[in-house]
Motif scaffolding. Structure first.
Motif, PDB file in Angstrom:
ATOM      1  N   ASN A 550       0.755  -1.281  -0.046  1.00 17.90           N
ATOM      2  CA  ASN A 550       0.188   0.012   0.033  1.00 17.90           C
ATOM      3  C   ASN A 550       0.838   1.364   0.058  1.00 17.90           C
ATOM      4  O   ASN A 550       1.891   1.305   0.711  1.00 17.90           O
ATOM      5  N   MET A 551       0.334   2.277  -0.652  1.00 19.18           N
ATOM      6  CA  MET A 551       1.025   3.501  -0.702  1.00 19.18           C
ATOM      7  C   MET A 551       0.235   4.579  -0.248  1.00 19.18           C
ATOM      8  O   MET A 551      -1.080   4.575  -0.530  1.00 19.18           O
ATOM      9  N   ASN A 556      -5.536   7.081  -2.835  1.00 15.58           N
ATOM     10  CA  ASN A 556      -5.158   5.571  -3.163  1.00 15.58           C
ATOM     11  C   ASN A 556      -6.213   4.864  -2.561  1.00 15.58           C
ATOM     12  O   ASN A 556      -6.059   3.682  -2.609  1.00 15.58           O
ATOM     13  N   PHE A 557      -7.381   5.280  -1.949  1.00 15.84           N
ATOM     14  CA  PHE A 557      -8.596   4.416  -1.424  1.00 15.84           C
ATOM     15  C   PHE A 557      -8.825   3.776  -2.537  1.00 15.84           C
ATOM     16  O   PHE A 557      -9.396   3.759  -3.641  1.00 15.84           O
ATOM     17  N   GLY A 558      -9.116   2.227  -2.331  1.00 16.81           N
ATOM     18  CA  GLY A 558      -9.431   1.315  -3.268  1.00 16.81           C
ATOM     19  C   GLY A 558      -8.279   0.822  -4.155  1.00 16.81           C
ATOM     20  O   GLY A 558      -8.699  -0.329  -4.905  1.00 16.81           O
ATOM     21  N   ASN A 714     -10.492   7.124 -11.434  1.00 11.44           N
ATOM     22  CA  ASN A 714     -10.397   8.089 -12.062  1.00 11.44           C
ATOM     23  C   ASN A 714      -8.649   8.256 -12.374  1.00 11.44           C
ATOM     24  O   ASN A 714      -8.086   8.831 -11.335  1.00 11.44           O
ATOM     25  N   PRO A 715      -8.259   7.676 -13.317  1.00 10.57           N
ATOM     26  CA  PRO A 715      -6.646   7.606 -13.412  1.00 10.57           C
ATOM     27  C   PRO A 715      -6.023   9.017 -13.493  1.00 10.57           C
ATOM     28  O   PRO A 715      -4.883   9.361 -13.073  1.00 10.57           O
ATOM     29  N   PHE A 716      -6.676  10.115 -13.925  1.00  9.46           N
ATOM     30  CA  PHE A 716      -6.226  11.514 -13.974  1.00  9.46           C
ATOM     31  C   PHE A 716      -6.054  11.958 -12.488  1.00  9.46           C
ATOM     32  O   PHE A 716      -5.041  12.717 -12.161  1.00  9.46           O
ATOM     33  N   ALA A 717      -7.104  11.818 -11.900  1.00 12.50           N
ATOM     34  CA  ALA A 717      -6.943  12.328 -10.485  1.00 12.50           C
ATOM     35  C   ALA A 717      -5.953  11.654  -9.603  1.00 12.50           C
ATOM     36  O   ALA A 717      -5.213  12.353  -8.688  1.00 12.50           O
ATOM     37  N   ILE A 718      -5.693  10.358  -9.758  1.00 15.87           N
ATOM     38  CA  ILE A 718      -4.617   9.502  -9.044  1.00 15.87           C
ATOM     39  C   ILE A 718      -3.043  10.158  -9.728  1.00 15.87           C
ATOM     40  O   ILE A 718      -2.466  10.424  -8.735  1.00 15.87           O
TER      41      ILE A 718
END
Length: 738
Positions: A550-551, A556-558, A714-718
């Motif tokens: 985990n990071m 990073n939730f989920g 949402n990959p952009f938000a991550i």
């Protein structure tokens, strides 16, 4: 182990007076003292043994203190009538023998046999010799139709730490510091706990020896735990010796080796059986040796060694290797391997042609079947070099460095592979391969097949307003791929398309080579829907030199995290800063992009702008078809941030059984790796596994207000929230930290 052997010596010295009593050393139903005649000597000064009385004189003389005498068999020496000899553990014969406690001379079998030896069942009465000293030599001896066995009741003892152990059952000796050469043992060895066919523990040399017959270990089923704690936590069994810390060369096992499980009252951590040795110590070697017998264990089974920290070289196995899982209250490792089940040393230039199998009832920690060796169980990982297995007999899940498949058609070349005359080199790449390369040592199962573009070649007639870009966008979903289109030679000289011009839009096949040195993680079921048991399955695979855990950062939730291990270990430096966030979860909606991928792409473009504004660049999309009919969806982009530009890629599998998403983030360098790795990891997911219950609530996913697809992240938000300096915690394996 040396400390334990010193204690063995003290125990034996204390009991030497008892062992030297003629009625015990001997045999016999009379049990009374008899004085034997000294045998004649030959010109070499060796006493010649022809009869049972000669052999009795020899054992008595050695135990009386003359441990350096040399003897030679003058013919086959029959010690008992061997009718129904295999039943002697239950119905002993007329004559039982106690061992010679220490021996330091030369026992020359002279090519003859000791036949019908039956070891008395008692604390140290389990072998012909107990300890062979450094100058001892046992050569050219055959042992036939003989029985050696131990029980917890009769052969248990307390070691120097007042802990409970059981004497190792073995035919020739308990411990060898000397030389055992050209010895052929055919018999039955039964160990309450541990057992070795010829020797219990070898510190010396065992050369050109053979064991045939049967060996069983772990046979004691006592249900009451001894008052004293147990001295061992692992039981070993081996066809040539139980544990080897010396040198074994040119030996052959033809016996059936079986390691059973003790009752739950005896909490053993592991059981390891090998055709040659159960345990190979750090300084031990096994060279030019062969197993031909069946090896069966309840946990770890290897054709040559059960567990090894030493060196195995130029060895072969063609016996069947099998692990049958027993009912446990906990999850454990189950490993069946052609050469070594648990390798923490070196396996070099070995060949396995035997069948390797597992009968599994419950989950285990590792993929359970290996053609050569499992290198990841021991705390220090092992190394395998230039080794080969017959693919028709082994279903290995993961490729390994230094391990290659051969087929039955390669049989004539097996000697050349073992001699080193022929070699196969490792092949590894993350790239899309445009055709199946068939690298040596691989087959089609080692590649992931991806299809791209139209289902078959299309000849397209250009319409007014068409461009190569628009045609590539139409058929491939990405105008950047216009270079795949084919025009006629004359047309290629013109800058513009001519209406009516025929353009060939080829169907494309791509292949991903499965990586070397992977391991399964996020395991699934081990029962088929029919209720039948099957080997442990894993949802996904990762490089063995990557962490998973985990990071800790806002988005990073989920999702869990994959990242490379310490660069000091020599891992891929350019990919050091890559972080891949992954999730495998239930999917109530199936493939929600399949109906209109083009509309989905437009919505993703809008989401990118609403999340990151103009900081997004180079947004591209990918869609491949897999052989099982699923689509592999993907996208990649650059994100320009104040702290530096990062390159990102996300790939998805959306099917009825699960959602699999992999989102990779990596600082921009001269050569980025995120696209190749994320695409591969998503393609490798086994979606035949079923996830029935959701693990995460999508309503809590970060950035959902700017994202039209609530079941995935949402990959952009991550990418926007990611910080490479955020803390990472790796998950723990049963052997400790990864």
């Amino acid at each position: 182990m040396r400390k334990q052997l010193r204690h063995f010596r003290k125990k034996l010295l204390l009991s030497a007076a008892v062992l030297s009593l003629p009625g015990l050393i001997l045999f016999g139903s009379l049990g009374k003292e008899r004085k034997e005649t000294e045998p004649s000597m030959d010109e070499d000064g060796y006493y010649l043994l022809y009869t049972r009385n000669d052999f009795r004189w020899f054992t008595t003389t050695v135990n009386d203190g003359n441990q350096d005498i040399n003897v030679r068999l003058g013919g086959d020496l029959i010690l008992n009538d061997t009718d129904r000899w295999e039943d002697w553990a239950d119905t002993p014969p007329d004559y039982g023998y106690a061992p010679m406690t220490y021996y330091n001379g030369h026992f020359d079998g002279n090519g003859y046999a000791l036949e019908g030896y039956n070891a008395r069942n008692g604390k140290w009465l389990a072998s012909i010799f107990t300890i062979l000293e450094e100058d001892a030599r046992i050569t050219d001896l055959e042992i036939r139709n003989s029985v050696f066995y131990t029980t917890l009741e009769d052969s248990g003892y307390e070691d120097n730490d007042e802990e409970t152990d059981v004497v190792i059952a073995a035919a020739l000796c308990h411990t060898n510091y000397g030389l055992i050469e050209n010895c052929d043992v055919q018999g039955k060895v039964v160990g309450a706990w541990k057992a070795g066919g010829i020797a219990g523990i070898n510190y010396g040399e065992m050369i050109n020896c053979r064991f045939t017959g049967t060996l069983e270990a772990g046979t004691d089923q006592s249900t009451e735990l001894p008052e004293k704690p147990l001295a061992v936590s692992t039981l070993y069994a081996g066809g040539i010796c139980c544990s080897n810390y010396g040198r074994i060369r040119g030996c052959i096992n033809e016996a059936t080796v079986t390691l059973k499980t003790l009752s739950d009252a005896f909490p053993m951590e592991a059981y390891a059986a090998g055709g040659i040795t159960g345990r190979l110590g750090q300084d031990g070697t096994v060279e030019n040796s062969q197993n031909m017998g069946k090896v069966t264990s309840v946990q770890l089974a290897g054709g040559i060694a059960g567990a090894s920290w030493g060196t195995i070289g130029q060895c072969s196995n063609n016996g069947n290797v099998f692990v049958g899982q027993v009912e446990r209250e906990y999850t454990e490792s189950l490993i069946s391997a052609g050469i070594c089940a648990s390798n923490g040393g070196v396996v070099d230039t070995c060949l396995n042609t035997g069948k390797v199998g597992v009968e599994q009832k419950y989950l285990s920690f590792y993929a359970p079947i290996y053609g050569i060796a499992c290198n990841t169980v021991n705390p220090s990982d092992g190394v395998t070099k230039n080794s080969y297995y017959l693919k028709e007999n082994v279903s290995q899940d993961y490729r390994q460095s230094g391990v290659y498949k051969l087929s039955l058609a390669d049989t004539p070349d097996f000697p050349a592979y073992l001699s080193g005359e022929k070699r196969i080199e490792d092949a590894d790449t993350w790239e899309l391969l445009t055709e199946l390369p068939g690298y040596a040592g691989t087959d089609q199962e080692d590649y992931i097949h991806l299809e791209f573009g139209p289902s078959e070649d299309v000849r397209y007639e250009a319409a007014p307003g068409d461009s190569l870009w628009s045609i590539a966008e139409k058929f491939y979903g990405d105008g950047n791929l216009y270079g795949l289109l084919e025009r006629s030679g004359m047309a290629e000289t013109k800058d513009m398309l001519i209406p009516g011009e025929e353009i060939l839009v080829p169907h494309k096949d791509y292949y991903l080579l499965c990586q070397n040195d992977e391991e399964g993680f996020t395991w699934s079921y081990c029962r088929l829907p029919s209720g039948e048991s099957c080997p442990t399955s894993y949802f996904a695979a990762k490089p063995v030199d990557w962490y998973y855990g985990n990071m800790h950062f806002d988005a990073n939730f989920g999702v869990d995290t994959l990242w490379p291990k310490d660069l000091e270990k020599g891992h891929d430096a350019p990919a050091a800063d890559i972080r891949i966030f992954y999730r495998l979860d239930a999917n109530p909606e199936g493939d929600f992009w399949s109906a209109d991928w083009e509309a989905a792409k437009e919505r993703i473009r809008n989401n990118a702008f609403s999340t990151c504004g103009g900081a997004i660049g180079g947004l591209r999309f990918y869609r491949y078809r897999l052989d099982n009919g699923e689509s592999l969806y993907g996208l990649s982009f650059l994100l320009y941030r104040k702290s530096g530009t990062v390159k990102c890629a996300a790939f998805y599998r959306l099917c009825d059984n699960m959602t699999a998403e992999f989102i990779g983030v990596e600082p921009v360098e001269e050569q980025e790796h995120v696209l190749e790795r994320v695409r591969y990891l998503a393609a490798k997911v086994d979606t035949t596994c079923q996830i029935e219950e959701a693990q995460y609530d999508p309503d809590e996913f970060y950035g959902k207000e700017n994202w039209d697809f609530p079941l995935i992240h949402n990959p952009f938000a991550i990418a926007l929230a990611y910080s490479k300096d955020a803390e990472c915690d790796s998950y723990m394996l049963f052997t400790g930290a990864q």
